[in-house]
Design an enzyme around this catalytic site. Structure first.
Site: not given
Ligand code: NOJ
Length: 720
Positions: A262
């Site tokens: 993430d």
């Molecule tokens: C953080 C989020 O937790 C996740 O769900 C997302 O896919 C990513 N950012 C990318 O935007």
């Protein structure tokens, strides 16, 4: 077709590491001078940036084409970049948030919406979506409950797998499909106290039975990618958690998807206090099989050194790089790096009349009628209608994570009602604001006047769209600000009021429920919000959603969920609200939620006439048929989700009070009676035991229909 092994052989270590990194589009779109700041923060050189293999957070086909072209001109191997985005509930045409989609209990509808999102997003150049999000949730304080299908593992698994199938299609060579990335592995929804990014502490049996199966279902359905969660799970951050990433994912499940961290989750290993520096962070994530690093730079900076020091082999880097190249190959990028996207094609694909029609249908099917004492549906003959409340005229109804969806393209309730009833006299009054800080009651008098004048009041209340979604946890779950006070004043002036609610989570509606005769929750319904509201209020559509997440009676009941384990001192349900010392209960509000999982009314009247089982005992390998007889005792056709529940009466572990075994949504004509059948097998009765295995244990099971706290027609079934 390009041979990936030939490319790999010819790549330098730096080039390979570039494939294992993902950064924001602005780093590739701006001039060198403009990106010096962000690059310095990441510690990257412009040379390193040139090798980078994937991008997120771009805005449209033009940007995708610009970045891809510029990259291919500079890259000696002509390896296309991969473009990823969070396409969660639509791209430009927005349909209801996933929590609403869950309430439709309609997998075909979810597939249709997903295919629409895929057509729009691929036209804009998106190749991979960070979907489905199948985090299992029990605490409405957590802002990201809006992204999941709720508190039931079966619903989450079916809806997640449906999204994977619909996004990925038959073959990723089809340019209207895209690859999926299941997230957030694992148990991100178990954040302590509902506070985002908080630690998660869960027993293995809770994880295996409730939290993990939906991720597996998505991988079984063929999801190409997986994203480990931000949180710690039992003390170890997920991206560096060997139990999750090795034991469960690879050894137990036998899945080896392409894994992406993430956003800056590898960098955050330092803040978690499990890595001293970026080099150690990179080591921890890479050794646990995370292939791509999103928005931090540990791999680019330190994996080469770690290989030179013998911590990793070059083959391990090759394996990770190969997986990235293989996905690019599967997506057909080596043949067409743009995957057919162009600004012209993009313009044509967006917000077509068919897409709007589907979004409107979906918004109707996801709405849940919580209460109705004769107010709804409206007759359509009402001459004077007052639309009151902060959500009445706003078009901010698409919800969080709405990609390129735009408020100005979203239909407000006022617009929807005016479209539906051009002849009626409609007045709209805001009354008050909808944020926690907004306590101004000076608009109440005008609202009360409008209510008194009207034949019927539609009171539109809710949360702002950015009160749910990432980083938006709440400590209170009541309607923010003075909205409940507004309801009191308005309903006092005109009891013929229907409340329409908008929120990204279950709310505490205990005070409101005592006053309101009718309540309809729309969640955040998306682009066609107001038209769908009008369809439902006027009875052109019949509400059919059922809650997939419990509405607590008080915030202190959280976490609250229908399938909770039995306790040694249960409080009799008929004593709810009466304090009984030495039983498991709250002094102020009892244990029962305001609205349970599975609750949802219709304008039709459905009667569950009976449940029969084809046998009263069976052995593993045999099947039992359960038949539910359902009658529509009204003159209106409607849809009903028929549910089958089980309780394992005695087992070696304490089992939930009830658990959803299966469900099916049926449509019944006026006065129609239908037999709905389910098949029960031994596999469905299994649980995770203390010897770390899924087992069923012989003995008595209670099988019921109805829902959660309102089970009906219980029959006994013995597993021999
Ligand atoms: C953080 C989020 O937790 C996740 O769900 C997302 O896919 C990513 N950012 C990318 O935007």
């Amino acid at each position: 077709m390009r041979n990936i092994e030939d490319i790999l052989k010819d790549m330098t270590m730096e080039e390979k590491l570039g494939q294992l990194a993902q950064y924001n589009a602005n780093l590739f779109l701006n001039s060198d001078a403009d990106i010096t700041g962000p690059l310095t923060e990441l510690g990257l050189t412009t040379e390193e940036l040139k090798n980078v293999g994937s991008v997120l957070n771009f805005r449209n086909a033009r940007e995708v084409c610009t970045i891809q072209k510029q990259h291919l001109e500079a890259d000696r191997h002509k390896i296309p970049m991969l473009f990823m985005m969070d396409v969660i509930h639509g791209y430009r045409t927005i349909y209801p948030i996933p929590l609403g989609l869950g309430c439709s209990f309609d997998t075909e509808l979810v597939e249709a919406c997903t295919r629409m999102a895929s057509r729009e997003a691929t036209a804009a150049g998106v190749q991979v979506t960070f979907t489905p999000m199948v985090d299992y949730v029990r605490d409405a304080r957590w802002g990201r409950v809006m992204e999941t299908c709720g508190e039931d593992t079966l619903v989450n698994s079916r809806m997640g797998a449906a999204q994977v199938r619909a996004f990925q299609g038959e073959s990723l060579k089809d340019k209207s499909t895209m690859a999926t990335c299941v997230k957030h592995y694992a148990a991100y929804g178990g954040a302590e106290a509902g506070r985002d990014y908080n630690q998660v502490e869960l027993s293995e049996h809770s994880l295996r039975e409730f939290y993990l199966p939906a991720y597996k279902a998505c991988l079984d359905a063929g999801a190409e990618m997986l994203m480990p969660a931000f949180n710690t799970l039992n003390g170890v951050p997920c991206v560096a958690n060997p139990w999750l990433m090795q034991t469960v994912l690879r050894e137990d499940w036998g899945h080896d998807p392409l894994v992406i961290s993430d956003y800056n989750a590898i960098g955050e290993l330092r803040k978690h206090g499990v890595a001293e520096n970026m080099k150690q962070a990179a080591k921890l994530a890479f050794e646990n099989g995370c292939h791509i690093e999103m928005c931090s730079s540990g791999y680019i900076k330190y994996l080469k050194e770690l290989v030179q020091e013998g911590v990793f082999t070059e083959e391990q880097v090759d394996d990770a790089c190969r997986k990235v190249l293989q996905l690019k190959e599967k997506l057909g990028l080596f043949e067409d790096p743009y995957r057919g996207c162009s600004p012209e094609g993009e313009a044509k694909a967006m917000l077509t009349p068919e897409n709007r029609a589907l979004a409107r249908k979906a918004a109707r099917e996801c709405a849940v009628l919580l209460k109705n004492e004769g107010v709804l549906p409206l007759s359509g003959q009402e001459k004077k209608i007052a639309l009151i409340g902060p959500m009445a005229s706003t078009n901010a109804l698409k919800g969080f994570w709405a990609c390129q969806g735009r408020d100005e393209e979203t239909v407000s309730v006022e617009e929807g009602m005016r479209n539906a009833l051009p002849e009626a006299r409609i007045v709209a009054v805001r009354g008050c604001g909808n944020t926690c800080q907004d306590l101004d009651m000076s608009g109440f008098a005008e609202a009360v006047e409008a209510a008194k004048e009207a034949d019927v009041v539609i009171l539109c209340l809710g949360e702002p769209q950015d009160y749910s979604g990432e980083g938006n946890s709440r400590a209170e779950l009541e309607l923010p600000g003075v909205q409940t006070e507004l309801a009191e004043a308005v309903i006092g002036a005109n009891p013929n009021t229907a409340v329409v609610l908008f929120s990204g989570r279950p709310l505490v509606l205990t005070r409101l429920e005592k006053m309101a005769k009718a309540m309809l929750t729309m969640w955040f319904p998306g682009t066609e919000a107001g038209n769908a509201v009008a369809d439902l209020l006027l009875g052109k559509a019949n509400p059919c959603g059922k809650l997939t997440m419990t509405f607590p009676a008080a915030v202190g009941q959280c976490p609250i969920y229908y399938n909770h384990p039995r306790t040694g001192r249960p409080k009799p349900a008929n004593k709810d609200g009466v304090h009984m010392p030495y039983t498991s209960n709250y002094i102020e509000c009892g244990n029962l939620p305001l609205y349970s999982f599975g609750h949802g009314l219709s304008y039709s009247k459905f009667v569950y006439e009976g449940l029969t089982l084809s046998a009263d005992s069976f052995t593993a390998g045999e099947k039992v048929t359960a038949t539910v007889t359902l009658r529509n005792e009204s003159d209106r056709s409607g849809k009903e989700t028929v549910m089958l529940y089980m309780q394992d009466v005695v087992a070696s572990n304490t089992r939930p009070v009830q658990q959803l075994l299966d469900y099916v949504k049926v449509e019944l004509a006026p006065r129609e009676c239908r037999e709905v059948t389910f098949t029960i097998t031994e596999e469905q009765l299994r649980f995770w035991n203390n010897a770390h295995r899924f087992v069923s244990e012989p003995g008595l099971f209670r099988i019921s229909t109805g829902y959660a706290d309102h089970l009906l027609h219980t029959k006994e079934l013995t597993l021999k």
